[in-house]
Design a protein around this motif. Structure first.
Motif, PDB file in Angstrom:
ATOM      1  N   UNK A 211       0.508  -1.193  -0.280  1.00  0.00           N
ATOM      2  CA  UNK A 211      -0.127  -0.092   0.449  1.00  0.00           C
ATOM      3  C   UNK A 211       1.071   1.382  -0.033  1.00  0.00           C
ATOM      4  N   UNK A 212      -0.209   2.293  -0.483  1.00  0.00           N
ATOM      5  CA  UNK A 212       1.835   3.647  -0.997  1.00  0.00           C
ATOM      6  C   UNK A 212       0.721   4.531   0.443  1.00  0.00           C
ATOM      7  N   UNK A 213       1.707   5.025   0.985  1.00  0.00           N
ATOM      8  CA  UNK A 213       1.502   6.068   2.045  1.00  0.00           C
ATOM      9  C   UNK A 213       1.979   7.410   1.224  1.00  0.00           C
ATOM     10  N   UNK A 214       1.105   8.271   2.291  1.00  0.00           N
ATOM     11  CA  UNK A 214       1.817   9.464   1.855  1.00  0.00           C
ATOM     12  C   UNK A 214       2.641   9.880   2.060  1.00  0.00           C
ATOM     13  N   UNK A 215       3.446  10.725   1.601  1.00  0.00           N
ATOM     14  CA  UNK A 215       5.081  11.101   1.390  1.00  0.00           C
ATOM     15  C   UNK A 215       4.586  12.972   0.770  1.00  0.00           C
ATOM     16  N   UNK A 216       5.951  13.236   1.600  1.00  0.00           N
ATOM     17  CA  UNK A 216       5.301  14.719   1.691  1.00  0.00           C
ATOM     18  C   UNK A 216       7.883  15.138   1.662  1.00  0.00           C
ATOM     19  N   UNK A 217       8.287  15.990   0.831  1.00  0.00           N
ATOM     20  CA  UNK A 217       9.588  16.354   0.784  1.00  0.00           C
ATOM     21  C   UNK A 217       9.360  17.403   2.104  1.00  0.00           C
ATOM     22  N   UNK A 218       9.746  17.676   3.192  1.00  0.00           N
ATOM     23  CA  UNK A 218       9.650  18.742   3.616  1.00  0.00           C
ATOM     24  C   UNK A 218      10.988  18.957   4.569  1.00  0.00           C
ATOM     25  N   UNK A 219      11.758  20.706   4.824  1.00  0.00           N
ATOM     26  CA  UNK A 219      12.498  20.827   5.490  1.00  0.00           C
ATOM     27  C   UNK A 219      14.067  19.693   5.181  1.00  0.00           C
TER      28      UNK A 219
ATOM     29  N   UNK B 225       5.947  23.686  11.934  1.00  0.00           N
ATOM     30  CA  UNK B 225       6.372  24.570  10.946  1.00  0.00           C
ATOM     31  C   UNK B 225       7.796  24.984  11.564  1.00  0.00           C
ATOM     32  N   UNK B 226       8.482  25.744  10.525  1.00  0.00           N
ATOM     33  CA  UNK B 226       9.902  25.650  11.276  1.00  0.00           C
ATOM     34  C   UNK B 226      10.272  26.804   9.892  1.00  0.00           C
ATOM     35  N   UNK B 227      10.075  28.276  10.406  1.00  0.00           N
ATOM     36  CA  UNK B 227      10.375  29.517   9.509  1.00  0.00           C
ATOM     37  C   UNK B 227      11.608  29.998   9.407  1.00  0.00           C
ATOM     38  N   UNK B 228      12.346  29.083  10.103  1.00  0.00           N
ATOM     39  CA  UNK B 228      13.749  29.618  10.180  1.00  0.00           C
ATOM     40  C   UNK B 228      14.255  28.612   7.936  1.00  0.00           C
ATOM     41  N   UNK B 229      13.158  27.970   7.857  1.00  0.00           N
ATOM     42  CA  UNK B 229      14.078  27.141   6.639  1.00  0.00           C
ATOM     43  C   UNK B 229      13.793  28.866   5.661  1.00  0.00           C
ATOM     44  N   UNK B 230      13.474  29.554   5.743  1.00  0.00           N
ATOM     45  CA  UNK B 230      12.400  30.637   4.459  1.00  0.00           C
ATOM     46  C   UNK B 230      13.175  31.979   5.275  1.00  0.00           C
TER      47      UNK B 230
ATOM     48  N   UNK C 178      19.962  24.579  10.649  1.00  0.00           N
ATOM     49  CA  UNK C 178      19.809  25.577   9.784  1.00  0.00           C
ATOM     50  C   UNK C 178      20.714  26.372  10.673  1.00  0.00           C
ATOM     51  N   UNK C 179      22.409  26.907   9.794  1.00  0.00           N
ATOM     52  CA  UNK C 179      23.098  28.058  11.053  1.00  0.00           C
ATOM     53  C   UNK C 179      23.637  28.502  10.153  1.00  0.00           C
ATOM     54  N   UNK C 180      23.860  30.147  10.895  1.00  0.00           N
ATOM     55  CA  UNK C 180      24.089  31.257  10.872  1.00  0.00           C
ATOM     56  C   UNK C 180      25.999  31.039  10.836  1.00  0.00           C
ATOM     57  N   UNK C 181      26.683  30.436   9.989  1.00  0.00           N
ATOM     58  CA  UNK C 181      28.360  30.440   9.962  1.00  0.00           C
ATOM     59  C   UNK C 181      28.386  30.129   8.839  1.00  0.00           C
ATOM     60  N   UNK C 182      29.667  31.876   8.813  1.00  0.00           N
ATOM     61  CA  UNK C 182      30.642  31.491   7.258  1.00  0.00           C
ATOM     62  C   UNK C 182      31.605  31.008   7.245  1.00  0.00           C
ATOM     63  N   UNK C 183      31.979  30.113   8.812  1.00  0.00           N
ATOM     64  CA  UNK C 183      33.516  30.594   8.630  1.00  0.00           C
ATOM     65  C   UNK C 183      33.902  28.975   8.363  1.00  0.00           C
TER      66      UNK C 183
END
Lengths: 207, 289
Positions: free
Chosen positions: B54-62, B78-83, B214-219
């Protein structure tokens, strides 16, 4: 400066980190995204090591693969007192146990990769071979103990101990405790007490 | 073990891996809540089916593949930081742990172990105190939040040069197997780094943890960030695998919390309200009861 291509959770890389620490050598660590990135299988790393494995040590123009070979090189080049790799009657025995560390004991590494990172392999065979290897080492250390020996070869720690220690100490990561290996237990406490010893995640602090 | 009948566990969205864990045009087995699944990937299309096809529901998120065996009443949280455009997603690699997924989440919520398990990294034995923090169940979103958490950390992140007083917030979203933390990064003290741990409960006492940042790290390079997270998580893993009982007890008197364990107290109370059983120890007779 020495440059080690390193993965923090690799027992083989840890062999090298441990000897570097015991020899108090400075080195540059290059982290390799082994999991999940499989960077050791990238073109850049295949150029450094066609086997696609780490650790890799760069010492000037010399590029070395294989943890045991690297241990031997470091001891040869940076231990003028020849304590870690004596060139006497102990030499052949040390080579024998280095081979064991890179051979039979690696069953423990395979079992650990299965249990920790989900590698697909025959886990029952890997665990059984891991237990056999632990039994061989435990019997050897027990025999040595009867003669008053505290190390795998001779009266002092050598690279044979350093090569064998990591996957033995990490065996809990693949569900193998040390209850059945009392001589190993005593020996690993001695290794942990070596001046300059460094640990790694997965090695229990409570033994 | 066969698929669980625990509705409180079934009716949630779960992660089966980062999208990158499934190479294109592959078929791969997976296991969730005691059920054997097949994941098929063709290009960007994913299909998940169960034991009977049986096929199950699938989502691609984050950046992850999600599925469910039940009928979730809420969408994926909801993960608003993703955006936020200056954040970098880092997929830290799935790790298997022989422990209940609920224990894995509870350990992630815990501050008190930092000095002892992550010695001289996330804590130091000379400063073990857990300062008072706040925990609440936010009924509107059905999430548990721990806020105003503070801890002195000798090396708070891959990019840290020295010690800092880290500020933390923890968030368990409606599914009790999904947990996140927000933490002040050494490089941007007025923002929050986001570290999530998506637990895939395989058996009651076997879990796959999917750590994600989800990082803020440019180094720091990805390899450095991943190495740091894996080092931390593997320090936890050996403790988690040695906890007994393996399943999380919810029975009063079985394990005794202290003030620093407030997030655990509220988390367990919430689990009881949900009546979840997967990964929970059956009540036992206590000697003093």
């Amino acid at each position: 400066m020495l440059k080690l291509h390193d993965y923090v959770l690799s027992g083989s890389c840890y062999k090298v980190r441990l000897l570097l620490a015991l020899l108090r050598l400075d080195y540059e660590r290059v982290p390799v995204d082994f999991h999940p990135g499989r960077q050791h299988k990238s073109a850049v790393y295949f150029a450094l090591n066609p086997l696609g494995q780490i650790p890799i040590l760069e010492d000037g123009p010399l590029v070395l693969r294989d943890a045991q070979a690297i241990l031997a090189h470091l001891a040869n080049a940076y231990d003028p007192d020849k304590n870690w790799l004596p060139r006497d009657g102990r030499f052949g025995l040390i080579m024998m146990w280095l081979s064991f560390a890179g051979g039979e004991l690696m069953a423990l590494s395979a079992a650990r990769m299965h249990d920790m990172l989900g590698y697909e392999l025959d886990i029952e065979t890997a665990r059984a071979n891991g237990r056999k290897a632990l039994r061989i080492l435990d019997d050897h250390l027990a025999d040595r103990g009867i003669d008053g020996g505290q190390w795998i070869v001779g009266d002092a720690p050598t690279i044979a101990d350093i090569a064998c220690f990591p996957y033995v100490a990490l065996s809990h990561d693949c569900g193998l405790g040390h209850e059945d290996y009392p001589a190993i237990n005593l020996w690993q406490r001695r290794v942990r007490k070596l001046p300059g010893f460094v640990s790694m995640p997965g090695i229990p602090d409570y033994f | 073990m066969a698929r669980t009948t625990d509705k409180a566990a079934l009716d949630n969205w779960y992660v089966l891996g980062a999208l990158g864990d499934f190479p294109t045009h592959t078929v791969k087995g997976a296991r969730l809540l005691g059920a054997d699944l097949i994941v098929r990937r063709a290009g960007v299309q994913f299909q998940v089916s169960d034991e009977v096809g049986a096929k199950l529901p699938v989502e691609q998120r984050y950046g992850h593949l999600w599925t469910t065996l039940g009928a979730p009443t809420r969408p994926i949280f909801a993960m608003p930081e993703w955006d936020e455009p200056d954040r970098r997603p880092v997929y830290c690699g799935a790790v298997r742990v022989r422990a209940s997924g609920l224990r894995v989440v509870e350990n992630f919520l815990d501050l008190a172990h930092f000095p002892y398990v992550h010695t001289d990294i996330l804590g130091t034995e000379s400063k073990p105190e857990v300062a008072r923090y706040q925990v609440e169940h936010r009924a509107d979103v059905d999430e548990v939040w721990a806020t105003k958490c503070e801890f002195f950390q000798p090396k708070a992140a891959a990019s840290a040069d020295g010690g800092q007083m880290s500020q933390y917030m923890y968030r368990v979203v409606a599914n009790p197997f999904l947990v996140m933390l927000y933490k002040t990064p050494p490089t941007a003290p007025n923002r929050w780094d986001v570290i999530a741990l998506f637990v895939q409960p395989v058996e009651e006492d076997l879990s796959i943890a999917h750590p994600f940042m989800l990082v803020i790290d440019e180094t720091s390079s990805d390899a450095e960030l991943i190495a740091f997270q894996q080092m931390i998580f593997l320090q936890d893993r050996i403790v988690l695998e040695n906890q007994r009982p393996r399943l999380l007890p919810l029975q009063p008197g079985r394990e005794t919390p202290t003030r620093g364990d407030l997030s655990s107290v509220i988390y367990r109370r919430w689990l009881k309200e949900k009546n979840i059983r997967f990964g929970v120890e059956e009540p036992v007779r206590l000697a003093h009861a």
